[in-house]
Design a protein around this motif. Structure first.
Motif, PDB file in Angstrom:
ATOM      1  N   LEU A 288       9.978   5.336   2.872  1.00  0.00           N
ATOM      2  CA  LEU A 288       8.519   5.381   2.765  1.00  0.00           C
ATOM      3  C   LEU A 288       7.872   4.421   3.740  1.00  0.00           C
ATOM      4  O   LEU A 288       6.738   4.645   4.179  1.00  0.00           O
ATOM      5  N   GLU A 289       8.571   3.340   4.070  1.00  0.00           N
ATOM      6  CA  GLU A 289       8.119   2.425   5.115  1.00  0.00           C
ATOM      7  C   GLU A 289       9.287   1.530   5.512  1.00  0.00           C
ATOM      8  O   GLU A 289      10.076   1.128   4.668  1.00  0.00           O
ATOM      9  N   ASP A 290       9.388   1.246   6.790  1.00  0.00           N
ATOM     10  CA  ASP A 290      10.472   0.419   7.310  1.00  0.00           C
ATOM     11  C   ASP A 290      10.055  -0.127   8.661  1.00  0.00           C
ATOM     12  O   ASP A 290       9.664   0.634   9.549  1.00  0.00           O
ATOM     13  N   ALA A 291      10.155  -1.433   8.830  1.00  0.00           N
ATOM     14  CA  ALA A 291       9.774  -2.036  10.113  1.00  0.00           C
ATOM     15  C   ALA A 291      10.592  -1.460  11.260  1.00  0.00           C
ATOM     16  O   ALA A 291      10.057  -1.083  12.309  1.00  0.00           O
TER      17      ALA A 291
ATOM     18  N   GLY B 241       7.712  10.705   2.049  1.00  0.00           N
ATOM     19  CA  GLY B 241       7.367  11.198   0.722  1.00  0.00           C
ATOM     20  C   GLY B 241       7.318  12.699   0.592  1.00  0.00           C
ATOM     21  O   GLY B 241       6.871  13.213  -0.439  1.00  0.00           O
ATOM     22  N   ASP B 242       7.795  13.442   1.579  1.00  0.00           N
ATOM     23  CA  ASP B 242       7.681  14.902   1.607  1.00  0.00           C
ATOM     24  C   ASP B 242       9.059  15.532   1.407  1.00  0.00           C
ATOM     25  O   ASP B 242       9.822  15.720   2.359  1.00  0.00           O
ATOM     26  N   ALA B 243       9.392  15.857   0.161  1.00  0.00           N
ATOM     27  CA  ALA B 243      10.697  16.449  -0.135  1.00  0.00           C
ATOM     28  C   ALA B 243      10.847  17.818   0.515  1.00  0.00           C
ATOM     29  O   ALA B 243      11.953  18.198   0.929  1.00  0.00           O
ATOM     30  N   ASN B 244       9.762  18.590   0.597  1.00  0.00           N
ATOM     31  CA  ASN B 244       9.837  19.918   1.224  1.00  0.00           C
ATOM     32  C   ASN B 244      10.244  19.808   2.692  1.00  0.00           C
ATOM     33  O   ASN B 244      11.081  20.581   3.176  1.00  0.00           O
TER      34      ASN B 244
ATOM     35  N   ARG C 159       0.836  -1.215   0.000  1.00  0.00           N
ATOM     36  CA  ARG C 159       0.000   0.000   0.000  1.00  0.00           C
ATOM     37  C   ARG C 159       0.863   1.255   0.000  1.00  0.00           C
ATOM     38  O   ARG C 159       0.608   2.204  -0.745  1.00  0.00           O
ATOM     39  N   TYR C 160       1.886   1.276   0.840  1.00  0.00           N
ATOM     40  CA  TYR C 160       2.763   2.444   0.885  1.00  0.00           C
ATOM     41  C   TYR C 160       3.494   2.646  -0.435  1.00  0.00           C
ATOM     42  O   TYR C 160       3.689   3.785  -0.891  1.00  0.00           O
ATOM     43  N   LEU C 161       3.912   1.555  -1.067  1.00  0.00           N
ATOM     44  CA  LEU C 161       4.631   1.673  -2.329  1.00  0.00           C
ATOM     45  C   LEU C 161       3.726   2.201  -3.444  1.00  0.00           C
ATOM     46  O   LEU C 161       4.178   2.932  -4.328  1.00  0.00           O
ATOM     47  N   VAL C 162       2.463   1.864  -3.397  1.00  0.00           N
ATOM     48  CA  VAL C 162       1.505   2.381  -4.375  1.00  0.00           C
ATOM     49  C   VAL C 162       1.195   3.844  -4.089  1.00  0.00           C
ATOM     50  O   VAL C 162       1.262   4.711  -4.978  1.00  0.00           O
ATOM     51  N   GLU C 163       0.871   4.147  -2.829  1.00  0.00           N
ATOM     52  CA  GLU C 163       0.416   5.489  -2.475  1.00  0.00           C
ATOM     53  C   GLU C 163       1.536   6.523  -2.483  1.00  0.00           C
ATOM     54  O   GLU C 163       1.321   7.674  -2.899  1.00  0.00           O
ATOM     55  N   LEU C 164       2.711   6.145  -2.033  1.00  0.00           N
ATOM     56  CA  LEU C 164       3.788   7.122  -1.867  1.00  0.00           C
ATOM     57  C   LEU C 164       4.832   7.083  -2.974  1.00  0.00           C
ATOM     58  O   LEU C 164       5.529   8.077  -3.191  1.00  0.00           O
ATOM     59  N   ALA C 165       4.968   5.927  -3.646  1.00  0.00           N
ATOM     60  CA  ALA C 165       5.956   5.823  -4.726  1.00  0.00           C
ATOM     61  C   ALA C 165       5.309   5.682  -6.096  1.00  0.00           C
ATOM     62  O   ALA C 165       6.001   5.772  -7.113  1.00  0.00           O
TER      63      ALA C 165
END
Length: 419
Positions: free
Chosen positions: A315-318, A357-360, A158-164
């Motif tokens: 974007l996600e890491d255990a 996912g927030d470069a700013n 889900r994170y890979l779809v939504e954020l990447a």
């Protein structure tokens, strides 16, 4: 109560569990794919290639685990995987990823066959590599303990779809058949070891009972990872370090975007880690970014001692271990709320936490640390104090054995036949 361990690759947490079991004379068998410690002394003496080859074998030599208790399984499958990854991984990453998952499944079957002949009281197995083993161990009345080192597959995807913005067939996505294996392992496990609240909440969301989840944060090697004095120098740039896979999941695109926006700052970005998704470098690297490859001669610890700050915009890491290692090296760390190891950081006190996912947000954090050297020192010193007071691998291994004992007693009180 005797304990066996199955791991197809070297993983710090499971090695520390094995070492703790050895200290209590509880380790019965340590199953893995390639344990090459016994070859090191011989190859060390070979001319020219000896030291280099011995160093490579050292990655397959687990300190403190006697060779007599180690059994190599699925050796051919692992050799094929290594060859595929090194020879074809950059051109066909999906093939390399598939081989990795297949090795885990084949290793699991080999462990299951051994357990049928040599049952044990407790089996500690790895995520994605324990389904058949757990079925066998429970048939013999043993206890299944799952070392859950990743996010839940559905949440990771889900994170890979939504954020990447990845599609379902991208090689970084967890395949459906692997997700089904992991779900089966979770259903069979008597105890699930997770390193963070981030993962624990995912498992609860997906129906895993809270009484079989043990949340135990990882340790860190404080001898290998330590600060060194950083005297004032005439260098004109702050050294920013990233260590991890070069992939979408680790936020490399976000990091490169931030680096481009930091081109007017006196900061140099160095990236170290294996290439997983080369397309994240599409368009080339900014002038202030250097990719140093999968590793450096002095290793990660030496690179951290030379750096001024550490960034992991995952974007996600255990529970990214490199964050604890950077903290142990007294580096100020910038990471995201989707990183389990970020739970150890108090924002603004011993590190900085940003949204994934927030470069700013990453630009603002890097700018602040570049422009405020005293803040860098304060955050780094506080980070070192935190990990050295509470996060050793010895303490982690001991806490896992305590959790296994407690769960075993709980199951016995309920009349469940386990170790």
């Amino acid at each position: 109560m005797q304990l066996s361990i199955g791991t197809p690759y070297r993983e710090n947490a499971i090695v520390s569990i094995a070492q703790a079991a050895i200290s209590r004379a509880q380790l019965e068998h340590f199953y893995t794919t390639l344990y090459l410690a016994r070859w090191q002394p011989g190859v060390q003496r070979l001319p020219l290639i000896g030291p280099k080859l011995a160093k490579g074998l050292g990655r397959r030599a687990y300190a403190g685990i006697p060779t007599a208790q180690v059994t190599n399984l699925a050796i051919l499958s692992e050799l094929v995987h290594i060859s595929t990854r090194r020879l074809l991984g950059s051109r066909w990453p999906a093939l390399a990823a598939n081989r990795m998952y297949r090795v885990k499944a084949q290793f699991d079957k080999a462990v299951a066959r051994r357990l049928n002949k040599q049952p044990t009281d407790v089996l500690v197995g790895m995520y994605g590599a324990s389904l058949e083993s757990f079925r066998v161990i429970q048939q013999h009345g043993g206890m299944a303990v799952l070392n859950f080192v990743n996010s839940h597959p559905a949440e990771q995807n889900r994170y890979l779809v939504e954020l990447a913005g990845l599609d379902a067939i991208h090689h970084e996505m967890i395949p459906a058949w692997v997700s089904a294996r992991v779900e089966g392992e979770l259903a069979l496990a008597d105890l699930v070891l997770v390193p963070s609240r981030f993962v624990a909440e995912q498992l609860l969301k997906h129906g895993v009972s809270s009484d079989k989840i043990a949340m135990l944060p990882y340790g860190v090697d404080l001898q290998a990872f330590h600060p060194q004095s950083r005297p004032e120098s005439d260098k004109h740039a702050v050294e920013l370090l990233y260590v991890g896979q070069i992939s979408h999941r680790k936020g490399i695109r976000v990091l490169l975007d931030a680096a481009r926006r930091c081109r007017e700052l006196p900061v140099r970005f160095t990236l170290i880690g294996p290439m997983v998704s080369s397309e994240v470098f599409a368009g080339g690297l900014p002038a202030n970014v250097t990719y140093a490859g999968a590793s450096l001669p002095g290793g990660v610890a030496e690179a951290m001692r030379r750096a001024d700050l550490f960034v992991l915009p995952t974007l996600e890491d255990a529970c990214a271990l490199v964050v604890l290692e950077a903290m142990a090296a007294a580096l100020p760390v910038v990471t995201t709320i989707n990183n389990g190891s970020g739970e150890l950081i108090e924002d603004g006190r011993d590190g900085l936490i940003i949204p994934p996912g927030d470069a700013n947000a990453l630009v603002r954090a890097v700018t602040r640390l570049v422009e405020e050297p005293e803040l860098r020192r304060q955050l780094g010193d506080a980070a070192r104090q935190k990990v050295q007071s509470a996060h050793s691998w010895d303490a982690y291994g001991a806490s896992v054995l305590q959790a296994i004992d407690a769960r075993s007693q709980q199951l016995a009180q309920r009349g469940v036949q386990r170790a």
